[in-house]
Design an enzyme around this catalytic site. Sequence first.
Site, mmCIF file in Angstrom:
data_model
loop_
_atom_site.group_PDB
_atom_site.id
_atom_site.type_symbol
_atom_site.label_atom_id
_atom_site.label_comp_id
_atom_site.label_asym_id
_atom_site.label_seq_id
_atom_site.Cartn_x
_atom_site.Cartn_y
_atom_site.Cartn_z
ATOM 1 N N ASP A 17 0.706 -0.569 0.348
ATOM 2 C CA ASP A 17 -0.520 0.216 -0.112
ATOM 3 C C ASP A 17 1.163 1.023 -0.167
ATOM 4 O O ASP A 17 1.487 2.056 1.132
ATOM 5 C CB ASP A 17 -1.035 0.211 1.364
ATOM 6 C CG ASP A 17 -1.848 1.256 1.679
ATOM 7 O OD1 ASP A 17 -2.387 1.355 0.519
ATOM 8 O OD2 ASP A 17 -2.746 1.093 2.054
ATOM 9 N N GLU A 96 -6.676 5.357 -8.786
ATOM 10 C CA GLU A 96 -8.378 5.515 -8.185
ATOM 11 C C GLU A 96 -8.313 6.570 -9.282
ATOM 12 O O GLU A 96 -7.874 7.310 -9.587
ATOM 13 C CB GLU A 96 -7.623 6.268 -6.857
ATOM 14 C CG GLU A 96 -9.269 5.965 -6.056
ATOM 15 C CD GLU A 96 -8.764 6.377 -4.692
ATOM 16 O OE1 GLU A 96 -9.801 6.174 -4.386
ATOM 17 O OE2 GLU A 96 -7.760 5.269 -4.599
ATOM 18 N N THR A 156 -12.843 1.144 -3.218
ATOM 19 C CA THR A 156 -12.695 1.373 -1.665
ATOM 20 C C THR A 156 -13.340 1.719 -1.143
ATOM 21 O O THR A 156 -14.139 1.793 -0.984
ATOM 22 C CB THR A 156 -10.955 1.913 -2.205
ATOM 23 O OG1 THR A 156 -10.299 2.217 -1.166
ATOM 24 C CG2 THR A 156 -11.592 3.207 -2.726
#
Length: 322
Positions: A17, A96, A156
């Site tokens: 991450d 994203e 998410t």
Amino acid sequence: MTSKLDQLKSMTVVVADTGDLEAIKTFRPVDCTTNPSLVLKAAELPQYKDVIDGAVAWGAKKGGSKEAIAAAVADRLPVLFGAEVSKLVPGRVSTEVNADLSFDTEASLARAREIIADYAALGIPRERILIKLASTWEGIRAAEVLQKEGIDCNLTLLFSMAQAAACADAGVFLISPFVGRILDWYVKSTGKTFEPEEDPGVLSVRQIYAYYKKHGIKTVVMGASFRSTGEIEALAGCDRLTISPALLEKLAADEGTLTRKLDAANPGEAGPLLKLDEKAFRWHLNEDAMATEKLAEGIRQFAKDLGTLRGMIAKKLEAVPA
């Protein structure tokens, strides 16, 4: 002795991450995830200076308002960062969709397709990418369309069973239920401290995992947002776990025994299948104060960091010679 990180890798797909290339080289994850906050942090790292400078130079040649050019460069950067990361991981890179599009299905679809096209222009096929979308009703609907187009998605900011059930119905490839942010909410609201086995975030992921496995749902469960190695260890055996470099380092240094906690063959008790239309989804989410608040908070923070990134780029554009 074998480290806990190596033991974890034997039972769970470990995902980094981070956007830090050195950390990725060190811990050799299978996949890598990013978000607007991590992109902003990565943009400040010296190893990305050439990438930033190149993107700014590209933007300086474009026409339009300063705001539009800064936004275009900010949209380009996650793909450029992702391209660098893709050279270091054998699996997927999650990128994203802008957080300020979280309640706009059509705009989310357009941005997702743009991301895939930008990666393709760099020679990176869609099979290497996961499009990240917030687990709003609109984000889930966008993911449903993208999945039918052969574009896999990572949903998410997921905090509730309602979100998980809706993602499953939409045929989403992967979900990222957040562990640490759930814990944060309960610590703040109750004043209590929680051991890993009673951690509300851990229990939430275990519940979702059992629901998916019991009902034969193929959507991948990837626990995210960890506050401690204890939370990670309590989810050993989960399909995937995305972990920050600091916690990966702690796991790599620990040579204790790691016990599998989740097993698809024996996932535990699960409730009946939930079939949620928009009205039912919004009602279930509304009834869950934690999920409602953390979803909204997460979107606001990601949108704020995206705004900060655009501002940083705008300043760099001003410094480019005319």
